[in-house]
Design a protein around this motif. Structure first.
Motif: not given
Length: 407
Positions: A164-165, A195-196, A224-227, A399-402
């Protein structure tokens, strides 16, 4: 008997080792409460499964609390039995007897007739994290139809295979909006599908600023850091050329260039999206030149292969295989442009934008979301000339996506 034992063991492995519970697993744990007493329409495909690989179709159909009355099939169909780009007709699902309405045939958006008597539309499809993958366009059109027909919309969330990053590429410009670039988001977009949907709704990106009655059944355990491999979940091919979870990592590496049908990008061979091959390339020299660039997180290897179908079918060609060492650091979507840069330096008489069918240039631009990338790059065939265009929207968009992140 051995086959049955293997299936049981495989199921136990995934159930035991999965660190993440997807939306359908959480929904089961909720005893399907969000759907109780409602007539349900389900948008799904073979990726809609639980950790034991049971189809969401069959799970909802068997649940006494759920009245599943309609299915909706995106590209490739609800059971995955249709090839890429082929139109799909309405039919009846043989396993359940439920009507299946095509969202990749005469219409790509559910019509009022298709939604008759539906109280809630449920979406359960695995995305791959790149804007041009058509399932997220189906998501948006279904949200639009739900809003227009006063129907609830529920997303059963699933991981973004890229994590997610990661955000790469320009936003889609309005005149390049299409089924392969439906929304003004970056090419590598960093969202889970839930999220989308939230981002689309929060920012009123549906036509006319429509918003649907949206809820997301969130995953449990996803970070978010998971593949994808780190989730412990089983991977079901999301389309014929995304057979493995790592195929999703390579899709943005070559998929844009693949729209020109000049290079073979491994589609038609055993390594979809991992190769760049043509009959004029020098594999050893190209690999050396690319490795001299010292791009982070990637190594290039010379390859020689004969595609079974697609571009250069049956011909001996050569080129490079991309090996992703670190997908977080690798500039995934720019790799294809670096390949073009170095190949053109070696073969200045081979301009792929002139070698392709002129009609393919439009698709290339639609996938990029703009024609500015192609025009800037082709002035000198240098990546430096277009990286500003490719990266200019990323930080502002992130930043907007967050604000729509759920994890």
């Amino acid at each position: 008997m051995k086959k049955i034992a293997f299936i049981v063991l495989a199921s136990l492995f995934f159930t035991t080792h999965a660190q993440v519970k997807t939306g359908i697993e959480v929904l089961k744990n909720q005893n399907f409460e969000p759907l109780a007493g409602k007539k349900v329409g389900l948008i799904t495909n073979p990726t809609g499964v639980d950790t034991r690989l049971n189809s969401t179709i069959d799970i909802l159909f068997a649940a006494p609390q759920v009245d599943l009355v309609a299915l909706y099939g995106p590209e490739h169909g609800v059971r995955g039995n249709v090839a890429a780009g082929e139109k799909i007709d309405n039919l009846t699902d043989p396993a359940t007897g439920i009507p299946v309405f095509s969202l990749y045939g005469k219409t790509r958006k559910p019509t009022p007739e298709m939604l008759k008597d539906i109280d809630v539309l449920v979406y359960d499809i695995q995305d791959i994290g790149s804007r041009s993958y058509t399932y997220i366009s189906t998501l948006g059109l279904a949200m639009e139809a739900a809003a227009e027909n006063n129907i609830e919309f529920v997303v059963l969330d699933r991981p973004n295979p890229l994590g997610g990053n990661k955000f790469e590429g320009p936003l889609t410009e309005p005149e390049f909006t299409s089924f392969v670039s439906q929304f003004p988001i970056t090419y590598v977009h960093g969202f889970t599908v839930g999220e989308l949907a939230t981002y689309i709704n929060n920012n009123k990106l549906l036509p006319g600023g429509l918003q649907c009655d949206l809820s997301v059944v969130k995953m449990e355990g996803w970070k978010r850091d998971m593949n994808f491999e780190e989730t412990g979940l089983p991977w079901v091919p999301s389309s014929p050329h995304i057979p493995h979870a790592h195929s999703a990592y390579y899709y943005p590496v070559s998929g844009i260039l693949g729209e020109l049908y000049v290079y073979n990008i491994g589609v038609g061979y055993t390594l979809p999206f991992q190769l760049f091959g043509a009959d004029w390339l020098n594999a050893d020299q190209l690999a050396k030149n690319l490795n001299k660039l010292e791009l982070p997180g990637v190594i290039f290897r010379p390859v020689y292969f004969k595609p079974y179908y697609s571009t250069y079918k049956g011909e001996e060609i050569e080129g490079v295989q991309v090996h992703l060492i670190d997908i977080e650091k690798a500039p995934l979507s720019l790799i294809q442009f670096y390949v073009l840069q170095e190949a053109y330096r070696m073969n200045p008489d081979k301009n792929v934008f002139e070698l392709c069918n002129p009609a393919r240039l439009s698709m290339f631009d639609k996938v990029c979301g703009t024609d500015k990338v192609r025009k800037a790059f082709t002035e000198n065939f240098r990546v430096d000339d277009m990286t500003g265009i490719w990266t200019k929207d990323v930080e502002k968009f992130r930043k907007k996506a967050e604000k729509s992140f759920l994890y």
